[in-house]
Design an enzyme around this catalytic site. Structure first.
Site, PDB file in Angstrom:
ATOM      1  N   GLY A   1       0.823  -1.198   0.000  1.00  0.00           N
ATOM      2  CA  GLY A   1       0.000   0.000   0.000  1.00  0.00           C
ATOM      3  C   GLY A   1       0.859   1.251   0.000  1.00  0.00           C
ATOM      4  N   CYS A   2       0.254   2.352  -0.401  1.00  0.00           N
ATOM      5  CA  CYS A   2       1.020   3.590  -0.562  1.00  0.00           C
ATOM      6  C   CYS A   2       1.436   4.188   0.777  1.00  0.00           C
ATOM      7  CB  CYS A   2       0.215   4.601  -1.385  1.00  0.00           C
ATOM      8  SG  CYS A   2      -1.467   4.864  -0.797  1.00  0.00           S
TER       9      CYS A   2
END
Lengths: 341, 341, 341, 341
Positions: D149-150
């Site tokens: 995930g970012c």
């Protein structure tokens, strides 16, 4: 009707002040000053004021200010304010100073953080810290108001109930604050050049922003008045956000004992019961909802035993010009909300 | 592998150029110059270049440039370019000039619009106008390229087919153009100070923007080469838009005879058939779709008998650094699209 | 004190209206309606209203509206307005309709542009077009006001003096207009999804925007009343600009005879002498200076014999909620500027 | 040359992936899938891809994918990924999954945070967490990559050196993270409607964002592998910032012993010595300098005894599509930086 002067009319804070005051039923802007040689009209400096006020700036002269106005709003850089204030006070003009010059009680702390000596210690003695939610009693008779900093107001309003009721540890308080670009003032520089700061986010002044000692002083005062003697120590990290207005502070504090969101929300609601401009809200506040207003919105959460307070306000209004008018209302006997809703 | 120099490395155009060139398989940035005394590293001037290029600037010296590079990109202000160019050409360096100095054929027109005399008429003679879609044949052998202006490229690419095929009246052409703020360069000033231009839109330079004579000159050339002798006359209105990048021009022209959208779209598709960077699209183009690219997107509409052309491109890429690399590709025998897709 | 109702309270226009009305000394918002089932509070729909108004929406019921209010502001989609209006008028409620339903005199034109039949031709007959700068006499006694469109007001205020004094040709008028995103309303869709329209600019609705017939109708009326019988024909091109608020229109018209900027500026100043919200300015106006205000700023230029008028206003205020309050002031005998400066 | 498929082509991540892959000398996009019925072309879904790739989507069919590509990038919502993956793995297709479906090792944790059961525990067993800076050895032979995930990548890259070298306490780590709006995906909703989130800042998902367990799991793994067994516990507060791209995390951690900025910077430089995409910088990083790149920029400060790490990256590139290509490079034997500088 109170005649007022705007000393230092070229910046954003002055523009907002004038905009608020032209709507005020009990104030009349009789004079504005500027160091610019050409004595610009207010609507030349600020085109948005066209049709709202018809006045040209003049150079600052304390006699002229005293003859025109009984209250002066100083929207000057720090240093310039404490040069202008004594002359105004000597002539009986009540001063609401929007600079940092009268915010720190101790001139040595001032000298440390602002890199020059304080030249008006008598003014420091006289000054009342102009955060109405905390000092509503002291403001009405004051002759000199130190209008608080924008980050400072956000952080203090968010933390005051916790410190006053001795709910949290006083060191290690983390204030992660984010501000729109107008907080940096109106002088062009590379960091606020549109193509540099648009579509970008960064921290700045980490560990050395000048609002730090102001936050700690006021919270320390609150803490002392409620019994505890320890100083308050914060880690304050400001960030620059690509928007015009608004400050949002996300604050992390360690409770001294078990804390519940429900009880904390009750504490906040009761603490600010008589403060019309603090909105204790259930939702997570967004800066946009308080932009262009004198409201400070805040909420409380508990995450893994840590207390989070999230607070926001408009840095130019509740963080500067609006609270100045709120102080003016208290000083001149108007309802606190006049011209501010 | 061609060694290149960047002369004048501190602005946005230079940054974009370097970013494109580090990806180019046939170019090596060997030198960068800056007038700043401290010989800054490129990644100090432009933090985004950190880890992409390891080079410090040096002062401009034509001998040093000539020993390091065979092609120099000049990203200098107008005036400075025509001071630097003759020395480089004398040493055999091929020059791609991104300033306005070599764009106008007539030094008197230059003097009229740029308020100082042209000091390199020989360079003017030599210079080839670097808009590959129009002058693809002349560019490969050129020693000196006048890279076009950003508004200019947008307007010319939008109008060239209509002028070349003699479809429209040559006067009264309205070019309503809108640009992001990076087009104003990297020097901070009040008009590009974030809180001034954010959330705002305004026209500027109405009737006197310097890209006007450039647009008229090039369109006039196109018109002449296709038979008609009348000059082209445009009404050019630039606007400043709160975004970083992108120009969109909405152009209104009067057809000489009946015009259909279908035929006009065919005309554009055929005119740009061999131009990989002009995308003739059915939709109304948005600047975002060409941002950070070397594409110019355009479409044609007919409204109440008037022809509308709507064209957009990224002012820093297709309007400056990208077309410079496109010219470099043509000059050095690379495929036109190398490093640009 | 006039009791008012807000019919359709969930959109941006309603929010702005309420914000203006809570500051109005002669208006009291007594009721708000919403089609949402759960009867939301106004400060739930619009968090910015927290602490400003304490009211929950209810379903629309003309009897209830009539018992609570003598003036109703309709902030409904077109179609819904003409369904609600007859019932309100039958009960004696004066209506200020912010939709498009009563703006076009001819129901066939309405049907052509809005794709459904007009169901209240009697209302059409009664309605007064609520642009106070043009129809200041007709508004005070009106029972039904058609509040103008945002683009429309901008274009009409910019062109009215030229048409009224018969200065320009009536066909081929180009209106290149640019609007902030709030003009698209509050319903999420892909074109107004932040990552789509931020940092982007595009034209939309070219040749088919619904404000076109409205502009032509009103300008045609002005033209007729000053002698000329020809219809007015405009080429209207709206653009979407990445900002919240503001419309700027750049208008190009062909003068019938020689035109000077000086004379034209005089014409505008005299035409709008008694209109407190039109500011005829020398500078090129920026939308930001009229944002959050009820002002329309405009200026005139002559470029190569063509007249350019550049005008801007806040689409939500002067283009919607503000002019609605201006109409309300005229209808209820308040000074035109009450609550609007 | 490796043939690849994009499964789920309509979102921003897919667009960025395709944009990177068309520049990749060793990859060929042979197929794209979409659940949309009409089999849209890629340049219809994403106009910026016009002229870059000529391909229409088709419905997802594992046989078709397996016949066209040896590597599939899954840009699907969570839930959809674990439905598609087993069929692809059974046919020998290597999968780089950009959803959250294979990031959490424990299916019960997945069920807790994502509100539905995990349906592919075998895939969970096989999956390698695709953060090359930490798992560079495990990625090359992997058949199934869980792309991080970012927010997760930002937080982990910022904290990994401190946890790996056991410098900080493992509980009470505060991650105050700020993200641009593209992180919210491409489906329009009110919170990402331009006039709602533009010019605004707010926290969201406080205490319950789904990247929390992912951050804790990976940091816990790092901690375990360096000796300490305690779990890592973070307080993670995401904020929505009015900009397209970029995440900046400001992280506050308590050191186990005295800490100096100098030593910490050395630690970071040495830890990331072989990681070409982590730039340990002296300045305070701005998201803009890493936007549109695969770099993560970070720096370290010590304020009042607390360690601050400030890290940023582009959520769509280093936080999604770029790291996917970085994983692809490792899996297919290309230099790690191919197509990413």
């Amino acid at each position: 009707m109170t005649d007022v002067a705007i000393v230092g009319a070229s910046g954003y804070t002055a523009r907002e002040l004038i905009q608020l005051l032209v709507r005020h039923p009990g104030a009349r802007v009789r004079m504005a000053t500027s160091r610019q040689d050409e004595a610009p009209r207010l609507d030349t400096l600020h085109p948005s004021l066209t049709g709202r006020i018809d006045l040209a700036c003049e150079p600052f002269d304390p006699d002229r200010v005293a003859s025109a106005a009984s209250v002066a709003f100083l929207a000057l850089p720090h240093g310039a304010s404490m040069a202008a204030t004594p002359g105004l006070r000597a002539r009986g003009v009540r001063v609401i100073d929007l600079s940092a010059d009268y915010r720190l009680n101790d001139p040595r702390v001032y000298a440390d953080w602002y890199d020059h000596e304080h030249t008006d210690p008598a003014g420091l003695e006289e000054a009342v810290y102009g955060l109405p939610e905390l000092y509503r009693e002291a403001i009405p008779p004051a002759g000199l108001i130190a209008n608080p900093g924008c980050y400072t107001s956000t952080a203090i309003l968010a933390l005051a109930p916790l410190v006053a009721r001795d709910v949290i540890e006083r060191s290690g308080i983390i204030i992660d604050a984010k501000s729109g670009v107008s907080g940096a003032g109106r002088s062009p520089k590379l960091t606020t050049h549109y193509p540099e700061c648009n579509e970008s986010l960064s921290a700045y002044g980490v560990g050395r922003h000048r609002h730090t000692p102001e936050i700690e002083q006021v919270l320390g005062d609150i803490g002392r008045s409620s019994g505890g003697g320890e100083p308050v120590e914060v880690i304050f990290t400001p960030h620059l956000v690509p928007m015009d207005r608004g400050i949002l502070a996300t604050i992390y504090a360690e409770p001294k004992g078990p804390a519940s969101e429900h009880d904390l929300m009750d504490l906040y609601r009761s603490y600010y019961e008589d403060s019309p401009f603090v909105r204790v809200v259930g939702r997570l506040p967004a800066t946009k909802d308080s932009a262009f207003s004198n409201f400070c919105d805040l909420t409380v959460r508990v995450v893994r035993g840590r207390i989070l307070v999230i607070a926001c306000l408009d840095n130019l209004i509740k963080g500067a010009a609006g609270v100045a008018v709120q102080n003016f209302n208290l000083m001149t006997g108007h309802p606190e909300t006049t011209a501010l809703l």
